[in-house]
Enzyme design. Structure first.
Site, mmCIF file in Angstrom:
data_model
loop_
_atom_site.group_PDB
_atom_site.id
_atom_site.type_symbol
_atom_site.label_atom_id
_atom_site.label_comp_id
_atom_site.label_asym_id
_atom_site.label_seq_id
_atom_site.Cartn_x
_atom_site.Cartn_y
_atom_site.Cartn_z
ATOM 1 N N TRP A 185 0.751 -1.232 -0.108
ATOM 2 C CA TRP A 185 -0.068 -0.046 -0.012
ATOM 3 C C TRP A 185 0.871 1.262 0.001
ATOM 4 O O TRP A 185 0.593 2.331 -0.704
ATOM 5 C CB TRP A 185 -0.897 -0.071 1.004
ATOM 6 C CG TRP A 185 -1.923 -1.129 1.320
ATOM 7 C CD1 TRP A 185 -2.022 -2.128 1.904
ATOM 8 C CD2 TRP A 185 -2.964 -1.426 0.047
ATOM 9 N NE1 TRP A 185 -2.897 -3.095 1.466
ATOM 10 C CE2 TRP A 185 -3.764 -2.787 0.546
ATOM 11 C CE3 TRP A 185 -3.261 -0.720 -0.881
ATOM 12 C CZ2 TRP A 185 -4.422 -3.312 -0.152
ATOM 13 C CZ3 TRP A 185 -4.401 -1.119 -1.747
ATOM 14 C CH2 TRP A 185 -5.058 -2.486 -1.277
ATOM 15 N N ASP A 207 -1.704 6.646 6.554
ATOM 16 C CA ASP A 207 -2.758 5.841 5.873
ATOM 17 C C ASP A 207 -2.887 4.965 7.048
ATOM 18 O O ASP A 207 -2.040 4.063 7.461
ATOM 19 C CB ASP A 207 -2.000 5.038 4.801
ATOM 20 C CG ASP A 207 -3.289 3.959 4.449
ATOM 21 O OD1 ASP A 207 -4.126 3.731 4.866
ATOM 22 O OD2 ASP A 207 -2.865 3.215 3.165
ATOM 23 N N LYS A 241 -11.961 -2.216 6.915
ATOM 24 C CA LYS A 241 -11.204 -2.925 7.651
ATOM 25 C C LYS A 241 -11.676 -2.795 9.389
ATOM 26 O O LYS A 241 -11.694 -4.214 9.818
ATOM 27 C CB LYS A 241 -9.713 -2.560 7.636
ATOM 28 C CG LYS A 241 -9.313 -2.329 6.191
ATOM 29 C CD LYS A 241 -8.895 -3.628 5.538
ATOM 30 C CE LYS A 241 -8.492 -3.292 4.139
ATOM 31 N NZ LYS A 241 -7.493 -2.472 3.601
HETATM 32 C C1 PLP Z 1 -7.135 -2.034 2.192
HETATM 33 C C2 PLP Z 1 -5.945 -0.806 2.392
HETATM 34 C C3 PLP Z 1 -5.816 0.265 1.294
HETATM 35 C C4 PLP Z 1 -6.902 0.145 -0.035
HETATM 36 O O1 PLP Z 1 -7.854 0.496 0.581
HETATM 37 P P1 PLP Z 1 -8.854 0.747 -0.739
HETATM 38 O O2 PLP Z 1 -10.227 1.258 0.178
HETATM 39 O O3 PLP Z 1 -9.495 -0.647 -1.055
HETATM 40 O O4 PLP Z 1 -8.502 1.375 -1.720
HETATM 41 C C5 PLP Z 1 -4.706 1.175 1.427
HETATM 42 N N1 PLP Z 1 -4.075 0.944 2.480
HETATM 43 C C6 PLP Z 1 -4.148 0.123 3.632
HETATM 44 C C7 PLP Z 1 -3.318 0.135 4.680
HETATM 45 C C8 PLP Z 1 -5.029 -0.996 3.379
HETATM 46 O O5 PLP Z 1 -4.996 -2.067 4.323
#
Ligand code: PLP
Length: 356
Positions: A99, A166, A190
């Site tokens: 990511w 993030d 998540k």
């Molecule tokens: C799942 C995830 C993403 C991507 O998220 P989307 O909503 O599918 O774009 C980005 N960063 C992290 C740390 C993730 O776990």
């Protein structure tokens, strides 16, 4: 059979969230209409958005001077939207996984990117610590929890430049000092809601500095000014997020959930370290509380598929590791009950008795 949901995302939600959302899908706030067929500008839905924003701020103890907005597009859109809004010429990134790498790739569209450190050469199995953040950058970007590899930065860093994180997969898993961050963002699927909504926490003074013309929908200021209602928000995921926040508050908030998260993770890591058939994959000091990655130990590699079958026969679902790493990943998000971790530990012990 009771199912134990270890999926990494979309992932387990509190039963409360599912039940309350079903009720609102049938009859929203006593309107006699479904949540899915009512105007987002109705007073009933505006109240949902207001309450979700307020509770989000309350539970994370977000100081004055910050905004919370709910958007579409996933965390992946933030990889580009963030530098679009914040990068004048140069930003620093810590590369701790897939990511983070994707965020770096997008940022390069907007200026110079300094990758201060990377753990790629070791399949991202640790968090680099010996790095210097250049002090002339517009911000420094980290991924606090590396969902795929199972490493986590659980400290709020001090880096001397605006810190951006993030937090898709560990938001609300622990108390944190939001004042240390300029921006925090993440997909909600998540630890918060079904897929479809993204949260962004922004310190207001970060905006309006690039001199760049930003398309209306991609400008954070638009969504701040319109309180996440510039266009139609994803109403069902926002409603579900509010239910999860209410559930979290009833559990005692982030401080209480962190204690449970630590207990759950320790249960499983202790078994991984004890059981001769399994081993952990990342540096112990960087182990994630949310995504616990492990593999078959040397000599037992051939049992990998067997164990997944063995586990699924016991209702343990979603344990297959990411396609880039293989092995196993048990995601132990806030909503996963301790019994589910115990059920997994029991399965690992039974498997050992049969096969080792
Ligand atoms: C799942 C995830 C993403 C991507 O998220 P989307 O909503 O599918 O774009 C980005 N960063 C992290 C740390 C993730 O776990």
């Amino acid at each position: 059979m009771k199912k134990h949901n270890f999926y990494a995302g979309p992932s387990i939600l509190p039963q409360f969230t599912i039940d309350e959302t079903i009720k609102a899908i049938k009859d929203f706030a006593g309107t006699g209409l479904s949540l899915m067929e009512i105007s987002h500008r109705s007073k009933e839905f505006v109240a949902v958005m207001d309450e979700a924003t307020a509770l989000f701020k309350e539970l994370l103890n977000i100081p004055e001077g910050y905004s919370v907005i709910f958007l579409g597009g996933g965390a992946s859109l933030q990889f580009a939207m963030l530098p679009y809004n914040l990068m004048k010429s140069k930003a620093a990134y810590l590369n701790t996984g897939e990511w983070a790498s994707k965020a770096i790739k997008e940022a390069k569209n907007f200026g110079e990117v300094v990758e201060v450190a990377s753990s790629k050469e070791k399949t991202f199995n640790y968090i680099p610590k010996d790095y210097k953040v250049p002090q002339d950058v517009d911000y420094f970007h980290i991924t606090t929890n590396n969902t795929i590899y199972g490493t986590e930065i659980r400290k709020d860093l001090e880096v001397g430049v605006p810190l951006v994180a993030d937090m898709s997969s560990d938001i609300f898993s622990r108390p944190m000092d939001v004042s240390k961050y300029a921006v925090i963002y993440g997909g909600a699927q998540k630890n918060l809601a079904p897929a479809g909504v993204t949260f962004v926490i922004i310190r207001n003074d970060m905006l309006g500095k690039t001199g760049r013309t930003i398309p209306t929908m991609l400008n954070y200021q638009t969504h701040i000014d319109k309180e996440s209602m510039f266009n139609t928000p994803p109403v069902v995921p926002v409603y579900a997020a509010l239910q999860t926040l209410k559930w979290l508050k009833a559990q005692g908030g982030v401080a209480a959930i962190e204690k449970i998260n630590i207990r759950k993770a320790n249960l499983l890591y202790d078994e991984i370290d004890r059981n001769p058939m399994f081993k952990g994959t990342v540096a112990k000091e960087d182990r994630s509380l949310m995504n616990i990655c492990f593999v078959m130990n040397q000599g037992f590699e051939a049992h990998e598929k067997d164990f997944l079958t063995f586990a699924s026969e016991r209702g343990l679902i979603g344990l297959k590791g990411h396609r880039s790493t293989g092995g196993f990943r048990a995601s132990t998000y806030n909503a996963l009950p301790e019994e589910s971790v115990k059920a997994l530990v029991n399965a690992m012990q039974e498997f050992e008795k049969i096969k080792a």
